[in-house]
Design an enzyme around this catalytic site. Structure first.
Site, short mmCIF file in Angstrom:
data_model
loop_
_atom_site.label_atom_id
_atom_site.label_comp_id
_atom_site.label_asym_id
_atom_site.label_seq_id
_atom_site.Cartn_x
_atom_site.Cartn_y
_atom_site.Cartn_z
N CYS A 195 20.76 34.70 130.44
CA CYS A 195 22.09 35.34 130.43
C CYS A 195 22.72 35.40 129.04
O CYS A 195 23.81 35.96 128.88
CB CYS A 195 23.03 34.60 131.38
SG CYS A 195 22.35 34.40 133.02
N GLU A 255 17.05 40.09 131.66
CA GLU A 255 16.09 39.09 132.10
C GLU A 255 15.45 39.55 133.41
O GLU A 255 14.75 38.79 134.06
CB GLU A 255 16.74 37.73 132.27
CG GLU A 255 17.86 37.65 133.28
CD GLU A 255 18.41 36.25 133.42
OE1 GLU A 255 17.66 35.35 133.81
OE2 GLU A 255 19.61 36.05 133.13
N HIS A 314 30.91 32.63 130.47
CA HIS A 314 29.83 33.15 131.31
C HIS A 314 30.08 32.63 132.72
O HIS A 314 30.33 31.43 132.91
CB HIS A 314 28.47 32.67 130.79
CG HIS A 314 27.36 32.89 131.78
ND1 HIS A 314 27.06 34.12 132.30
CD2 HIS A 314 26.50 32.02 132.38
CE1 HIS A 314 26.07 34.03 133.15
NE2 HIS A 314 25.71 32.76 133.23
N1 CAA Z 1 34.71 23.95 151.76
C1 CAA Z 1 35.08 23.98 150.46
N2 CAA Z 1 34.25 23.58 149.43
C2 CAA Z 1 33.00 23.20 149.77
C3 CAA Z 1 32.55 23.16 151.10
C4 CAA Z 1 33.47 23.54 152.14
N3 CAA Z 1 33.13 23.54 153.41
N4 CAA Z 1 31.28 22.72 151.11
C5 CAA Z 1 30.93 22.48 149.82
N5 CAA Z 1 31.97 22.78 149.00
C6 CAA Z 1 32.03 22.71 147.55
C7 CAA Z 1 31.36 21.47 147.00
O1 CAA Z 1 32.22 20.36 147.01
C8 CAA Z 1 31.00 21.93 145.60
O2 CAA Z 1 32.15 21.92 144.79
P1 CAA Z 1 32.11 21.11 143.39
O3 CAA Z 1 30.95 21.67 142.60
O4 CAA Z 1 33.42 21.40 142.78
O5 CAA Z 1 31.87 19.69 143.75
C9 CAA Z 1 30.67 23.44 145.80
O6 CAA Z 1 31.25 23.80 147.05
C10 CAA Z 1 29.18 23.71 145.88
O7 CAA Z 1 28.65 22.83 146.81
P2 CAA Z 1 27.23 22.13 146.56
O8 CAA Z 1 27.19 21.54 145.19
O9 CAA Z 1 26.90 21.26 147.71
O10 CAA Z 1 26.35 23.45 146.63
P3 CAA Z 1 24.81 23.69 146.54
O11 CAA Z 1 24.00 22.48 146.41
O12 CAA Z 1 24.52 24.59 147.66
O13 CAA Z 1 24.63 24.48 145.13
C11 CAA Z 1 25.00 25.77 143.22
C12 CAA Z 1 25.63 25.21 144.49
C13 CAA Z 1 24.48 24.66 142.36
C14 CAA Z 1 26.04 26.55 142.46
C15 CAA Z 1 23.89 26.78 143.62
O14 CAA Z 1 24.49 27.92 144.12
C16 CAA Z 1 22.97 27.14 142.52
O15 CAA Z 1 22.08 26.40 142.19
N6 CAA Z 1 23.11 28.36 141.90
C17 CAA Z 1 22.18 28.92 140.93
C18 CAA Z 1 22.16 28.23 139.60
C19 CAA Z 1 23.39 28.46 138.81
O16 CAA Z 1 24.07 29.47 138.95
N7 CAA Z 1 23.70 27.58 137.88
C20 CAA Z 1 24.85 27.71 137.01
C21 CAA Z 1 24.60 27.22 135.62
S1 CAA Z 1 23.17 28.04 134.93
C22 CAA Z 1 23.74 29.52 134.31
O17 CAA Z 1 24.90 29.68 134.10
C23 CAA Z 1 22.75 30.60 134.04
C24 CAA Z 1 22.78 31.54 135.18
O18 CAA Z 1 23.53 32.49 135.16
C25 CAA Z 1 21.91 31.31 136.34
#
Ligand code: CAA
Length: 376
Positions: free
Chosen positions: A112, A80, A234
């Protein structure tokens, strides 16, 4: 006749960034990346490495398992992160591997998910043409914008798989369940170098697709969850796979599947198969004859749950030491070097290390020029 994965290998960049370095520079608590997301390091790519060079490196490793490279009749390149909308990236691989001119070559794309599509296509092809072997490649380098929530989940790797009859590693079983739905959870318009995404929606759809395909798989196969010995998901980031496990196989550990992913990052089309190699390389259990459930997800979205059984004697087909060494020998970059890599800027005073024997030397008249690297 059994058909499946005869051999499998992966490659990633020689460089990595520690996620605690990224966290410090983004003013984020590093526990969020290391525990919340479950990632420790991510592969980052110098200007002379791209999806073609890492793919060739992975392909050369897997081809060493064949007696004769002329056995390959079809090469399918799944990606991709292609840089060309017309020419198949697979043609460069075909050229540098010196495959037969009558070998059929083409690219496939569906985020993916694409390696799984290619694997199933290859399986059907070999069923029809039992003396044929298919080389399936998945190669991706994932970039999100600087400072975005996706940034700590970047990464990249290439996987190369030989699909053949009487495979020496894994039999791809006949049962599978797929699920397709139109959703804007992750996309990359043609003019964009970096992926756009709706992180929460993507995670939600990943889990929903898992639920649907897992139930579909059980129904179609007449199997129960206890018939599945191990599971592999994945892994866009390790915590996502752990959430998937909690939803389906809470009693099973997937730690061995995530050892490589946690220090490579999201390798998109290659991710599931890097996790599979990680399991085979690192599991202390004898996996002979074990059934492994696999969940493949590609945003946009297409998902599939299917299974493989491990062939007796599979350990002879592993390269665990080589894989660990490749990852341990990587070179750490500073935050400043990482920023330079993101902009694809070369430092004129620096000679970059490559993972394989081919490097991308320049772009001339909008054409990528590759050359064989002189050893040393
Ligand atoms: N200590 C420990 N844990 C902490 C923390 C701290 N200080 N601060 C936050 N966390 C935890 C949160 O509680 C959360 O855990 P849970 O999900 O278990 O509740 C985790 O860290 C992430 O925190 P947020 O949800 O606040 O994080 P974010 O808003 O910054 O986004 C994300 C995280 C959604 C993964 C982001 O990295 C993202 O959007 N990534 C890209 C999209 C993606 O990978 N999606 C996955 C499905 S799609 C797919 O699989 C296809 C692909 O390959 C892209």
């Amino acid at each position: 006749m059994q058909v499946g994965i005869d051999a499998m290998a992966f490659s990633t960049s020689r460089y990595f960034l520690r996620l605690d370095t990224l966290a410090k520079n983004r003013n984020v608590d590093c526990a969020k990346y290391c525990i919340g997301i479950g990632q420790l390091k991510m592969s980052v790519f110098p200007p002379n490495e791209d999806i073609v060079t890492i793919a060739i490196s992975a392909a050369q490793k897997v081809m060493a398992r064949l007696v004769n490279k002329n056995e390959i009749d079809v090469l399918i390149f799944a990606t991709e992160s292609s840089f060309d909308l017309s020419k198949s990236a697979g043609i460069y691989v075909h050229h540098f591997l010196g495959l037969r001119p009558d070998c059929r070559v083409f690219d496939v794309k569906q985020a993916c998910y694409s390696v799984t599509a290619a694997l199933q296509l290859a399986r059907s092809f070999v069923k029809d043409n039992p003396d044929s072997k298919v080389l399936v490649i998945g190669s991706d380098i994932l970039k999100y914008s600087a400072g975005s929530s996706g940034e700590p989940t970047q990464g990249g790797a290439a996987i190369a798989i030989i699909v053949a009859k009487n495979p020496r590693l894994m039999i791809v079983e006949q049962h599978f369940s797929t699920y397709t739905t139109e959703i804007m959870d992750f996309w990359r318009p043609i003019e964009e170098g970096e992926a756009l995404f709706d992180g929460k929606l993507s995670a939600q759809n990943y889990l929903q697709s898992l639920e649907i395909t897992f139930l579909g798989y059980l129904k179609k196969s007449d199997l129960t969850p206890s018939d599945i010995d191990q599971v592999c998901f994945h892994a866009p980031f390790s915590k996502m796979a752990i959430k998937a496990r909690n939803k389906t196989f809470a009693d099973k550990s997937i730690d061995d599947t995530l050892i490589y992913n946690a220090i490579i990052g999201n390798s998109c089309s290659a991710s599931l198969y890097v996790c599979l190699i990680s399991l085979l390389d690192n599991s202390g259990d004898d996996l002979d004859g074990k059934r492994i459930g696999l969940f493949s997800y590609g945003s946009g979205s297409v998902a599939e749950f299917f299974s493989c059984t491990v062939v007796s004697g599979y350990r002879h087909m592993l390269s665990a030491e080589e894989n660990r060494k490749m990852l341990e020998d990587r070179i750490e970059v500073s935050f400043e070097e990482y920023e330079q890599f993101c902009k694809n800027q070369a430092d004129p005073g620096k000679k970059y290390a490559n993972v394989g024997s081919i490097r991308m030397v320049r772009v001339e008249n909008k054409q990528r020029i590759y050359e064989r690297r002189i050893a040393g």
